[in-house]
Design a protein around this motif. Structure first.
Motif, PDB file in Angstrom:
ATOM      1  N   SER A 101       0.862  -1.190   0.000  1.00 37.38           N
ATOM      2  CA  SER A 101       0.000   0.000   0.000  1.00 37.38           C
ATOM      3  C   SER A 101       0.897   1.240   0.000  1.00 37.38           C
ATOM      4  O   SER A 101       2.131   1.138   0.117  1.00 37.38           O
ATOM      5  N   GLY A 102       0.285   2.415  -0.087  1.00 34.93           N
ATOM      6  CA  GLY A 102       1.066   3.644  -0.008  1.00 34.93           C
ATOM      7  C   GLY A 102       1.827   3.736   1.306  1.00 34.93           C
ATOM      8  O   GLY A 102       2.990   4.153   1.339  1.00 34.93           O
ATOM      9  N   THR A 103       1.190   3.308   2.366  1.00 35.40           N
ATOM     10  CA  THR A 103       1.829   3.316   3.692  1.00 35.40           C
ATOM     11  C   THR A 103       3.012   2.354   3.724  1.00 35.40           C
ATOM     12  O   THR A 103       4.058   2.647   4.324  1.00 35.40           O
ATOM     13  N   VAL A 148       4.842   1.545   1.138  1.00 39.35           N
ATOM     14  CA  VAL A 148       5.903   2.153   0.332  1.00 39.35           C
ATOM     15  C   VAL A 148       6.670   3.180   1.173  1.00 39.35           C
ATOM     16  O   VAL A 148       7.893   3.262   1.124  1.00 39.35           O
ATOM     17  N   THR A 149       5.923   3.945   1.968  1.00 39.12           N
ATOM     18  CA  THR A 149       6.571   4.879   2.889  1.00 39.12           C
ATOM     19  C   THR A 149       7.474   4.128   3.859  1.00 39.12           C
ATOM     20  O   THR A 149       8.613   4.532   4.109  1.00 39.12           O
ATOM     21  N   VAL A 160       1.617  10.642   0.789  1.00 36.67           N
ATOM     22  CA  VAL A 160       0.826   9.426   1.015  1.00 36.67           C
ATOM     23  C   VAL A 160      -0.225   9.676   2.096  1.00 36.67           C
ATOM     24  O   VAL A 160      -1.390   9.291   1.957  1.00 36.67           O
ATOM     25  N   SER A 182      -1.756  10.222  -5.088  1.00 36.88           N
ATOM     26  CA  SER A 182      -1.350   8.999  -5.777  1.00 36.88           C
ATOM     27  C   SER A 182       0.166   8.846  -5.686  1.00 36.88           C
ATOM     28  O   SER A 182       0.899   9.837  -5.565  1.00 36.88           O
ATOM     29  N   LEU A 183       0.637   7.591  -5.766  1.00 33.87           N
ATOM     30  CA  LEU A 183       2.077   7.345  -5.697  1.00 33.87           C
ATOM     31  C   LEU A 183       2.808   8.043  -6.849  1.00 33.87           C
ATOM     32  O   LEU A 183       3.926   8.514  -6.695  1.00 33.87           O
TER      33      LEU A 183
END
Length: 205
Positions: A100-102, A104-105, A143, A148-149
């Motif tokens: 998820s975006g999280t 990726v962070t 994020v 969006s990424l």
């Protein structure tokens, strides 16, 4: 982000290092031993090749394998640091088959922590971190704001490049550049350039 997208990202990092090999050699020739372009090209290529067949569904294990392979291929100072970043990210994301975006962070924060812990560096020491950290902060904020990424990576890449450029205001604390003292201030840090290129690779399509 799925497995194939993550593998593609590693492929783009490898490609951008090849494209900028001579630039990194040029930067490193001033403050290092001129091998940075070669070690980053060989190292990230090895990392990509190790996982490009898509046989590892666990994205944490995939990143860890990429990092371990890179460390074995280019056991130089910078090669080992970049490998440590990948391996720390791998440990953090173990068990994930989709990011998820999280997540990726978390990947980028773990990469930064892995490099910082092994290199014993902090922000302002004129290192990789001074290019990478600004990008990570922008990524995290984007994020969390629900962007969006694709949007987030573009902004993060810009922030990382500005961080790299900003190293000309810092005195080197580590490596050969540190022996120059005040004279190191005007030089651009090669490690921060690598950080900016990694971020740019994630933004490029």
């Amino acid at each position: 982000m799925n497995q194939q997208e993550l593998i593609a990202m590693l492929g783009r990092i490898s490609k951008i290092m090849v494209e900028n090999r001579n630039y990194l050699i040029e930067l490193d020739s001033v403050v290092g031993d001129s091998d940075l372009g070669l070690t980053m090209t060989d190292g990230f290529q090895a990392a990509y090749d190790a996982v490009s067949d898509g046989s590892e569904p666990d994205l944490g294990k995939l990143l860890y394998k990429a990092g371990k392979t890179m460390g074995n291929k280019v056991p130089s100072t910078m090669g080992t640091l970049m490998a440590a970043g990948l391996m720390r990210a791998g440990k953090t994301l173990k068990g994930k088959t989709e990011l998820s975006g999280t997540d990726v962070t978390a990947l980028f924060e773990a990469y930064e922590a892995g490099v910082a812990d092994l290199g014993k560096a902090k922000l302002g020491d004129k290192t990789f971190l001074d290019g990478f950290h600004p990008g990570v902060q922008v990524l995290k904020a984007g994020v969390e704001a629900g962007e969006s990424l694709e949007e987030v990576f573009e902004k993060a890449a810009l922030a990382a490049w500005e961080g790299f450029e900003h190293t000309t205001t810092m005195i080197a604390v580590h490596g050969r550049a540190a022996t120059r003292g005040e004279a190191s201030r005007s030089l651009k840090d090669p490690g921060a350039a690598v950080a900016a290129l990694i971020m740019k690779a994630f933004a490029d399509k």
